[in-house]
Design a protein around this motif. Structure first.
Motif, PDB file in Angstrom:
ATOM      1  N   GLU A  51      -6.833  71.067  43.697  1.00 17.49           N
ATOM      2  CA  GLU A  51      -7.158  72.008  44.769  1.00 17.49           C
ATOM      3  C   GLU A  51      -7.694  73.328  44.192  1.00 17.49           C
ATOM      4  OE1 GLU A  51      -5.432  72.828  49.123  1.00 17.49           O
ATOM      5  OE2 GLU A  51      -3.978  73.291  47.556  1.00 17.49           O
ATOM      6  N   SER A  52      -7.140  73.754  43.060  1.00 18.46           N
ATOM      7  CA  SER A  52      -7.626  74.982  42.406  1.00 18.46           C
ATOM      8  C   SER A  52      -9.076  74.812  41.972  1.00 18.46           C
ATOM      9  CB  SER A  52      -6.769  75.312  41.182  1.00 18.46           C
ATOM     10  OG  SER A  52      -5.427  75.489  41.556  1.00 18.46           O
ATOM     11  N   LEU A  53      -9.387  73.648  41.411  1.00 19.32           N
ATOM     12  CA  LEU A  53     -10.773  73.381  40.996  1.00 19.32           C
ATOM     13  C   LEU A  53     -11.708  73.402  42.208  1.00 19.32           C
ATOM     14  CD1 LEU A  53      -9.998  70.682  38.308  1.00 19.32           C
ATOM     15  CD2 LEU A  53     -11.380  72.724  37.893  1.00 19.32           C
ATOM     16  N   GLU A  54     -11.242  72.861  43.339  1.00 16.77           N
ATOM     17  CA  GLU A  54     -12.052  72.906  44.554  1.00 16.77           C
ATOM     18  C   GLU A  54     -12.312  74.359  44.981  1.00 16.77           C
ATOM     19  OE1 GLU A  54     -13.619  70.293  46.544  1.00 16.77           O
ATOM     20  OE2 GLU A  54     -13.389  69.568  44.493  1.00 16.77           O
ATOM     21  N   CYS A  55     -11.284  75.203  44.865  1.00 16.87           N
ATOM     22  CA  CYS A  55     -11.458  76.631  45.206  1.00 16.87           C
ATOM     23  C   CYS A  55     -12.484  77.279  44.279  1.00 16.87           C
ATOM     24  CB  CYS A  55     -10.143  77.394  45.041  1.00 16.87           C
ATOM     25  SG  CYS A  55      -8.938  76.947  46.265  1.00 16.87           S
ATOM     26  N   LEU A  56     -12.398  76.937  42.999  1.00 15.59           N
ATOM     27  CA  LEU A  56     -13.328  77.507  42.015  1.00 15.59           C
ATOM     28  C   LEU A  56     -14.753  76.994  42.241  1.00 15.59           C
ATOM     29  CD1 LEU A  56     -10.950  77.267  38.943  1.00 15.59           C
ATOM     30  CD2 LEU A  56     -11.932  79.397  39.814  1.00 15.59           C
ATOM     31  N   LYS A  57     -14.867  75.901  42.991  1.00 14.96           N
ATOM     32  CA  LYS A  57     -16.199  75.370  43.333  1.00 14.96           C
ATOM     33  C   LYS A  57     -16.642  75.884  44.703  1.00 14.96           C
ATOM     34  CE  LYS A  57     -15.253  71.374  40.462  1.00 14.96           C
ATOM     35  NZ  LYS A  57     -14.999  69.927  40.334  1.00 14.96           N
ATOM     36  N   GLY A  58     -15.889  76.868  45.230  1.00 12.71           N
ATOM     37  CA  GLY A  58     -16.279  77.488  46.498  1.00 12.71           C
ATOM     38  C   GLY A  58     -15.930  76.671  47.720  1.00 12.71           C
ATOM     39  N   ARG A  59     -15.014  75.686  47.546  1.00 11.02           N
ATOM     40  CA  ARG A  59     -14.706  74.791  48.671  1.00 11.02           C
ATOM     41  C   ARG A  59     -13.230  74.816  49.049  1.00 11.02           C
ATOM     42  NH1 ARG A  59     -18.209  70.337  45.604  1.00 11.02           N
ATOM     43  NH2 ARG A  59     -16.278  69.831  44.515  1.00 11.02           N
ATOM     44  N   GLY A  60     -12.518  75.864  48.677  1.00 12.57           N
ATOM     45  CA  GLY A  60     -11.068  75.862  48.890  1.00 12.57           C
ATOM     46  C   GLY A  60     -10.659  76.258  50.293  1.00 12.57           C
ATOM     47  N   GLN A  88     -18.050  81.809  44.704  1.00  5.77           N
ATOM     48  CA  GLN A  88     -19.195  81.151  45.335  1.00  5.77           C
ATOM     49  C   GLN A  88     -20.292  80.803  44.322  1.00  5.77           C
ATOM     50  OE1 GLN A  88     -18.905  80.021  48.351  1.00  5.77           O
ATOM     51  NE2 GLN A  88     -16.952  81.081  48.554  1.00  5.77           N
ATOM     52  N   ASN A  89     -20.490  81.660  43.309  1.00  6.10           N
ATOM     53  CA  ASN A  89     -21.641  81.447  42.411  1.00  6.10           C
ATOM     54  C   ASN A  89     -21.310  80.687  41.129  1.00  6.10           C
ATOM     55  OD1 ASN A  89     -20.413  83.250  40.683  1.00  6.10           O
ATOM     56  ND2 ASN A  89     -21.804  84.952  41.132  1.00  6.10           N
ATOM     57  N   GLY A  90     -20.064  80.196  41.015  1.00  3.75           N
ATOM     58  CA  GLY A  90     -19.721  79.371  39.856  1.00  3.75           C
ATOM     59  C   GLY A  90     -19.299  80.149  38.617  1.00  3.75           C
ATOM     60  N   ALA A  91     -19.307  81.496  38.676  1.00  7.58           N
ATOM     61  CA  ALA A  91     -18.940  82.284  37.491  1.00  7.58           C
ATOM     62  C   ALA A  91     -17.466  82.084  37.137  1.00  7.58           C
ATOM     63  CB  ALA A  91     -19.230  83.766  37.737  1.00  7.58           C
ATOM     64  N   ALA A  92     -16.594  82.037  38.149  1.00  9.93           N
ATOM     65  CA  ALA A  92     -15.151  81.850  37.889  1.00  9.93           C
ATOM     66  C   ALA A  92     -14.887  80.430  37.368  1.00  9.93           C
ATOM     67  CB  ALA A  92     -14.351  82.112  39.162  1.00  9.93           C
ATOM     68  N   LEU A  93     -15.605  79.459  37.934  1.00  9.53           N
ATOM     69  CA  LEU A  93     -15.458  78.063  37.497  1.00  9.53           C
ATOM     70  C   LEU A  93     -15.797  77.921  36.013  1.00  9.53           C
ATOM     71  CD1 LEU A  93     -14.974  75.053  38.327  1.00  9.53           C
ATOM     72  CD2 LEU A  93     -17.437  74.900  38.714  1.00  9.53           C
ATOM     73  N   GLU A  94     -16.864  78.588  35.598  1.00  7.05           N
ATOM     74  CA  GLU A  94     -17.283  78.541  34.187  1.00  7.05           C
ATOM     75  C   GLU A  94     -16.201  79.137  33.284  1.00  7.05           C
ATOM     76  OE1 GLU A  94     -20.855  80.144  31.294  1.00  7.05           O
ATOM     77  OE2 GLU A  94     -21.090  80.361  33.454  1.00  7.05           O
ATOM     78  N   LYS A  95     -15.565  80.219  33.746  1.00  4.44           N
ATOM     79  CA  LYS A  95     -14.469  80.830  32.976  1.00  4.44           C
ATOM     80  C   LYS A  95     -13.293  79.856  32.857  1.00  4.44           C
ATOM     81  CE  LYS A  95     -16.020  84.978  31.976  1.00  4.44           C
ATOM     82  NZ  LYS A  95     -16.324  85.295  30.550  1.00  4.44           N
ATOM     83  N   CYS A 102     -14.979  70.107  35.936  1.00  2.76           N
ATOM     84  CA  CYS A 102     -15.690  71.210  36.581  1.00  2.76           C
ATOM     85  C   CYS A 102     -17.023  70.787  37.194  1.00  2.76           C
ATOM     86  CB  CYS A 102     -15.896  72.351  35.594  1.00  2.76           C
ATOM     87  SG  CYS A 102     -14.328  73.112  35.100  1.00  2.76           S
ATOM     88  N   SER A 103     -17.380  69.503  37.072  1.00  2.81           N
ATOM     89  CA  SER A 103     -18.659  69.072  37.648  1.00  2.81           C
ATOM     90  C   SER A 103     -18.552  69.048  39.177  1.00  2.81           C
ATOM     91  CB  SER A 103     -19.047  67.688  37.113  1.00  2.81           C
ATOM     92  OG  SER A 103     -18.063  66.748  37.485  1.00  2.81           O
ATOM     93  N   THR A 104     -19.696  69.145  39.840  1.00  2.92           N
ATOM     94  CA  THR A 104     -19.708  69.317  41.299  1.00  2.92           C
ATOM     95  C   THR A 104     -18.978  68.210  42.048  1.00  2.92           C
ATOM     96  OG1 THR A 104     -21.814  70.395  41.022  1.00  2.92           O
ATOM     97  CG2 THR A 104     -21.211  69.813  43.263  1.00  2.92           C
ATOM     98  N   ASN A 105     -19.272  66.958  41.693  1.00  2.34           N
ATOM     99  CA  ASN A 105     -18.594  65.857  42.387  1.00  2.34           C
ATOM    100  C   ASN A 105     -17.651  65.132  41.435  1.00  2.34           C
ATOM    101  OD1 ASN A 105     -19.998  66.263  44.896  1.00  2.34           O
ATOM    102  ND2 ASN A 105     -21.810  65.481  43.844  1.00  2.34           N
ATOM    103  N   ALA A 106     -16.738  65.894  40.859  1.00  6.33           N
ATOM    104  CA  ALA A 106     -15.835  65.347  39.848  1.00  6.33           C
ATOM    105  C   ALA A 106     -14.999  64.198  40.404  1.00  6.33           C
ATOM    106  CB  ALA A 106     -14.909  66.453  39.353  1.00  6.33           C
ATOM    107  N   ASP A 107     -14.833  63.158  39.574  1.00  3.62           N
ATOM    108  CA  ASP A 107     -13.892  62.099  39.912  1.00  3.62           C
ATOM    109  C   ASP A 107     -12.586  62.488  39.218  1.00  3.62           C
ATOM    110  OD1 ASP A 107     -12.348  59.895  40.213  1.00  3.62           O
ATOM    111  OD2 ASP A 107     -13.589  58.542  39.005  1.00  3.62           O
ATOM    112  N   TYR A 108     -11.772  63.295  39.916  1.00  3.74           N
ATOM    113  CA  TYR A 108     -10.580  63.865  39.287  1.00  3.74           C
ATOM    114  C   TYR A 108      -9.647  62.805  38.700  1.00  3.74           C
ATOM    115  CZ  TYR A 108     -11.944  68.267  41.528  1.00  3.74           C
ATOM    116  OH  TYR A 108     -12.617  69.391  41.913  1.00  3.74           O
TER     117      TYR A 108
END
Length: 411
Positions: free
Chosen positions: A264-273, A310-317, A336-342
Motif C-alpha cells: 500500500e505504501s508503494l501504491e501511495c508513492l506511485k500517486g495512487r494511495g 505525484q511526480n515520482g520523486a518520492a518513489l525514486e527516493k 517500484c515499476s508502474t504495474n509491479a507484480d508485488y
C-alpha cells in the motif's frame, strides 16, 4: 569511585522520595539513568523507581532532566555542517495500518531534507515500521553510523533500528516497563521517545499523537497531555518540535499487516494511495517543511509534499533507500515499476478468506483494535521480544465507512 559508592547507598532514598511524591533533583535523576546504563542498580530497584514515577508522575523539569540524561547515556549523532537545518524526523505513537513513515521519509528526502529515521518494532497490538520493511527481501534495518551517513549523503533518508550505543538506558528501561506495567506513563513515554529523537540531533521533529480506541491513549485529553509533554521537552532540547493529534479508531488506509502495508505504501508513492494516508503524509510533511523554513505556510508545504508523490520523486527516493539498505537493484526496480507484480517478490499468505456480510446496511464503524488483535494472534506481531513475525499475515478492508453493503445472495 567514592561518588558512585555514595549514590549507590542512597538509591533507595531516591525511590522513597519519588514514592512519596517529591521532586527528584537533576543529580538524582542522573544517578538513576547512569545506574541503569552501568547496571549498578538492581533490576528490582529500577522497577520500583519506574512504578513510583508511574504512580506519582513528574513535573516538567524532572521529565526534561530524565530525557536529557537518557539522551546523553549513549552516542549523540553529529552531521556535516552543510546539513544544518535540514535534519528532520517524525514519530507516531503507534496505530493500526500506520505506514506513514514509509511514504513520508522518501517524500521529505525528495524535498531536500535529510531524514535519519530511527524506528521501532511492533509493540502490543501496534505494527512496527522495521517489521514492515523487513518483509522486503534483503532490506537491512541495521546500519553502522558510517553507512547511515553514506545513505543520507546519497539518498537523503534511511529507516533503521536503534544501534546498541544509541540511548542504551532506554533499551533497559523499555524492556522493564513492558514487564512492570509502566508503559503508559507520560514522563516515561516522553523520555523514551524524545531521548532517541534528541540523539539524532534533529533540526525539527513532528509528532503524530494518536487517540481513539486503537491507540495507546483512548481519549483526546490524555493524548493532548502527551503531545504537550513531548513538544515542551523537544523544544527545550533545542529541536523545533510540533505535534499533530490524529484519530485512531479505524485502520489507516485499507491494509493492515507487514507485507500488505509495504504494498500500500508503494501504491501511495506511485500517486495512487488512499486519501487518508495522503492527508496524514502531506500534513506531517508539510508541517516539517514549514518548521524548517522550506515552505512559507502549512498549505504550501502540503502541496510540495503532494507533488513529490505525484511526480515520482518520492518513489525514486524509496527505491534508492531500499538499494542503500541492502535490497538487490532488480528487486527494488521491480517493486517500484508502474504495474509491479508485488507477489512475485513479496510473500503471499498461504490461506486467504473473504469475509462476507451477514446482513445489509451501512458500514458505521471499523474497529481497528479488533482487526489488530486478530492479526496479532495469527502471527503478524509478537507476544514477547525476539519472537519471529509472520510477514505475510494481514487484512485488506474491502469496505469503507459510510458504504452501503448487501447480504450476498446464495445461488
Amino acid at each position: 569511585m567514592a561518588h558512585h559508592e555514595q549514590s549507590k547507598a542512597t538509591f533507595p532514598e531516591h525511590i522513597r522520595k519519588k514514592r512519596n511524591g517529591e521532586q527528584l533533583s537533576a543529580g538524582e535523576i542522573r544517578d538513576f539513568v547512569q545506574g541503569v546504563k552501568d547496571k549498578t542498580i538492581q533490576e528490582s530497584q529500577i522497577g520500583a523507581m519506574l512504578m513510583a514515577i508511574w504512580l506519582k508522575g513528574m513535573v516538567a523539569e524532572e521529565t526534561l532532566a530524565l530525557t536529557k540524561e537518557m539522551m546523553m547515556s549513549g552516542e549523540v549523532m553529529s552531521w556535516p555542517a552543510e546539513w544544518e537545518g535540514l535534519m528532520v524526523d517524525k514519530h507516531s505513537t503507534g496505530g493500526v495500518g500506520d505506514k506513514i513513515s514509509l511514504v513520508l521519509a522518501p517524500a521529505l528526502a525528495a524535498c531536500g531534507c535529510k531524514v535519519p529515521m530511527i524506528s521501532g518494532r511492533g509493540l502490543a497490538h501496534t505494527g512496527g515500521t522495521l517489521d514492515k520493511l523487513e518483509s522486503i527481501p534483503g532490506f537491512n534495518v541495521y546500519q553502522s553510523v558510517q553507512q547511515l551517513h553514506r545513505i543520507l549523503e546519497e539518498v537523503g533518508c534511511c529507516i533503521v533500528g536503534q544501534t546498541d550505543n544509541l540511548v542504551p538506558a532506554d533499551k533497559v528501561m523499555y524492556a522493564l516497563r513492558d514487564v512492570t506495567s509502566t508503559v503508559d506513563s507520560l514522563p516515561l513515554i516522553t523520555g523514551s521517545i524524545i531521548s532517541k529523537k534528541g540523539a539524532e540531533s534533529l533540526s525539527a521533529l513532528v509528532l503524530d499523537v494518536k487517540f481513539g480506541n486503537a491507540a495507546l491513549y483512548k481519549d483526546l485529553d490524555s493524548a493532548k497531555s502527551l503531545a504537550q509533554s513531548m513538544v515542551t521537552v523537544g523544544n527545550s532540547l533545542g529541536i523545533r518540535t510540533g505535534a499533530v493529534l490524529s484519530r485512531m479508531n479505524c485502520p489507516i488506509g485499507r491494509c493492515v499487516g507487514n507485507t500488505l502495508e509495504v504494498m500500500e505504501s508503494l501504491e501511495c508513492l506511485k500517486g495512487r494511495g488512499p486519501d487518508d494516508i495522503l492527508e496524514l503524509v502531506t500534513s506531517l510533511g508539510g508541517l516539517l517543511l514549514w518548521m524548517i523554513g522550506r515552505a512559507g505556510s502549512l498549505d504550501e508545504g502540503k502541496k510540495v509534499i503532494s507533488t513529490t508523490l505525484q511526480n515520482g520523486a518520492a518513489l525514486e527516493k524509496f527505491q534508492n533507500m531500499m538499494i542503500g539498505q541492502g535490497v538487490a537493484n532488480q528487486i527494488a526496480a521491480s517493486l517500484c515499476s508502474t504495474n509491479a507484480d508485488y507477489y512475485s517478490i513479496l510473500r503471499r499468505a498461504h490461506y486467504q478468506t473473504e469475509l462476507e456480510t451477514q446482513g445489509h446496511g451501512t458500514v458505521l464503524d471499523i474497529d481497528g483494535m479488533v482487526i489488530a488483535q486478530v492479526l496479532h494472534r495469527l502471527g503478524a506481531g509478537r507476544s514477547k521480544a525476539g519472537d519471529p513475525v509472520n510477514h505475510s499475515v494481514g487484512a485488506e478492508l474491502l469496505v469503507s465507512l459510510g458504504q452501503k453493503v448487501e447480504k450476498a445472495l446464495l445461488n
